[in-house]
Design an enzyme around this catalytic site. Structure first.
Site, PDB file in Angstrom:
ATOM      1  N   MET A   1      23.602  40.210  -8.202  1.00 57.88           N
ATOM      2  CA  MET A   1      22.144  40.102  -8.146  1.00 57.88           C
ATOM      3  C   MET A   1      21.759  38.682  -7.761  1.00 57.88           C
ATOM      4  SD  MET A   1      21.081  42.418 -11.475  1.00 57.88           S
ATOM      5  CE  MET A   1      22.457  41.886 -12.520  1.00 57.88           C
ATOM      6  N   MET A   2      21.096  38.554  -6.625  1.00 63.79           N
ATOM      7  CA  MET A   2      20.719  37.246  -6.118  1.00 63.79           C
ATOM      8  C   MET A   2      19.844  36.510  -7.124  1.00 63.79           C
ATOM      9  SD  MET A   2      22.226  36.800  -3.250  1.00 63.79           S
ATOM     10  CE  MET A   2      21.349  35.370  -2.609  1.00 63.79           C
TER      11      MET A   2
ATOM     12  N   CYS B   1      22.083  45.479   0.993  1.00 62.85           N
ATOM     13  CA  CYS B   1      20.882  44.670   0.810  1.00 62.85           C
ATOM     14  C   CYS B   1      19.880  44.952   1.927  1.00 62.85           C
ATOM     15  CB  CYS B   1      21.234  43.189   0.797  1.00 62.85           C
ATOM     16  SG  CYS B   1      19.793  42.125   0.531  1.00 62.85           S
TER      17      CYS B   1
ATOM     18  N   LYS C   1      30.194  47.883  -1.007  1.00 63.59           N
ATOM     19  CA  LYS C   1      29.017  48.336  -1.763  1.00 63.59           C
ATOM     20  C   LYS C   1      27.973  48.753  -0.739  1.00 63.59           C
ATOM     21  CE  LYS C   1      25.921  47.266  -5.596  1.00 63.59           C
ATOM     22  NZ  LYS C   1      24.607  47.605  -5.027  1.00 63.59           N
TER      23      LYS C   1
ATOM     24  N   GLY D   1      22.905  47.012 -13.186  1.00 64.43           N
ATOM     25  CA  GLY D   1      22.217  45.842 -12.653  1.00 64.43           C
ATOM     26  C   GLY D   1      21.195  45.279 -13.604  1.00 64.43           C
ATOM     27  N   ARG D   2      19.931  45.583 -13.347  1.00 57.46           N
ATOM     28  CA  ARG D   2      18.831  44.938 -14.078  1.00 57.46           C
ATOM     29  C   ARG D   2      18.876  45.195 -15.582  1.00 57.46           C
ATOM     30  NH1 ARG D   2      14.258  47.569 -10.801  1.00 57.46           N
ATOM     31  NH2 ARG D   2      15.981  49.005 -10.377  1.00 57.46           N
TER      32      ARG D   2
END
Length: 333
Positions: free
Chosen positions: A20-21, A102, A141, A235-236
């Site tokens: 995650m950027m 992305c 990915k 992720g989040r």
């Protein structure tokens, strides 16, 4: 129906934390390693040219505690990706991953990320070059597709083309991406999730190691997916509510459950090393703000860290003061 042929991903854990950027930097990963000792962690995406020409310590440096650790690369030039992979492997990464998911405008302008879903032959060429350059696993990915792509067979053809190189592991964000008209944030929320495509891929290609990414949050949701695929990537949810990552590790990796305060204190030796090296507390503490999310004293914990981390001399005492606020909360009594 026979159960799918499941393979554990790198490291033996079926859990991984998404790249995650601006979030999964080395300090975040060191904290996540405390929470989930066996999960596979990923760097933020780094462009191949940056790896070759940039500040490698800043871009590639990591603490040994972070293993197993994958380097995610962006790019579409096979030669550059091969050289960047060679450099990454030399730095000690356990896996090299190519970003084909992305959707940002900047990434598209550079002809990498999700737009490469339209160019499976080029992705295959990149993966083949990367594999020839390193001995560690090279993985992909990706998304389910982009824009007008609505056919599972197109997605399967992409995977088959890339898998023909010998690439064995695919992490699939189970949405397609709209490259025009949606922001990266909207591309994580608006295109519908199609878990069934990822399940079908695993059924039809049981020799591949397939991990599912996208929308996963509750432990029961992860459990349901792990009955159908080899791994899950979070992720989040793992970032904003870090204790969830620990709960996943307890449920799926057999880790002993530890209280939040004990986990944070287990991170202190890393923090002390970084502070001694001149890293400001604000760059460290930002990754733990959600540790007491929805818990007694959680708001005070965040406030103390947010207000104090930027002050000169902020150190371990600040973290202890934030922890004390959670213990002093009336609801915690």
């Amino acid at each position: 129906m026979a159960p799918p042929d499941l393979h554990p991903p790198l490291g033996g854990s079926r859990l991984s934390v998404a790249p995650m950027m601006d979030w999964t930097d080395r300090h975040c990963r060191a904290f996540h390693r405390v929470l989930a000792p066996k999960a596979l962690l990923y760097t933020e995406m780094v462009h191949a040219q940056a790896v070759i020409h940039g500040d490698r310590e800043r871009l590639l440096g990591f603490d040994p505690v972070e293993h197993p650790l994958a380097l995610q690369l962006g790019g579409s030039d096979p030669g550059l990706l091969a050289e960047a992979s060679r450099i990454g492997a030399g730095w000690g990464y356990d896996e090299i991953n190519l970003n084909v998911g992305c959707p940002s405008d900047r990434v598209q302008a550079g002809r990498f990320g999700a737009c490469l879903m339209r160019e499976p032959a080029l992705v295959a060429e990149c993966i083949a070059a990367m594999q020839a350059a390193v001995s560690v696993p090279v993985t992909v990915k990706c998304r389910l597709g982009v824009d007008e792509q609505e056919d599972y067979e197109v997605f399967l053809a992409f995977v088959d083309t890339v898998a023909a190189t010998g690439c064995r592991r695919f992490i699939v964000h189970a949405r397609k991406a709209w490259l025009q008209g949606l922001s990266p944030k909207e591309n994580r929320e608006i295109p519908p999730l199609r878990y069934e495509w990822v399940h079908r891929l695993k059924r039809e290609r049981p020799d591949l190691v397939v991990s599912l990414n996208g929308g996963l949050r509750e432990t029961d949701e992860l459990r349901a997916q792990l009955a159908r695929v080899d791994g899950v990537m979070i992720g989040r949810a793992a970032y904003h509510e870090p204790y969830r990552l620990h709960e996943y590790a307890v449920a799926f990796d057999g880790e002993p459950r530890r209280p939040r305060a004990a986990l944070l204190r287990a991170w202190f030796p890393y923090v002390e090393r970084q502070l001694a090296a001149g890293v400001a507390m604000k760059h460290l503490s930002r990754h733990v703000l959600g540790l007491f999310h929805a818990r007694p004293g959680g708001r005070a914990f965040r406030q103390i860290l947010s207000e104090g981390a930027a002050k000169p001399g902020a150190g371990i005492a600040l973290l202890e003061r934030a922890l004390a606020a959670t213990e002093a909360s009336p609801e915690a009594a």
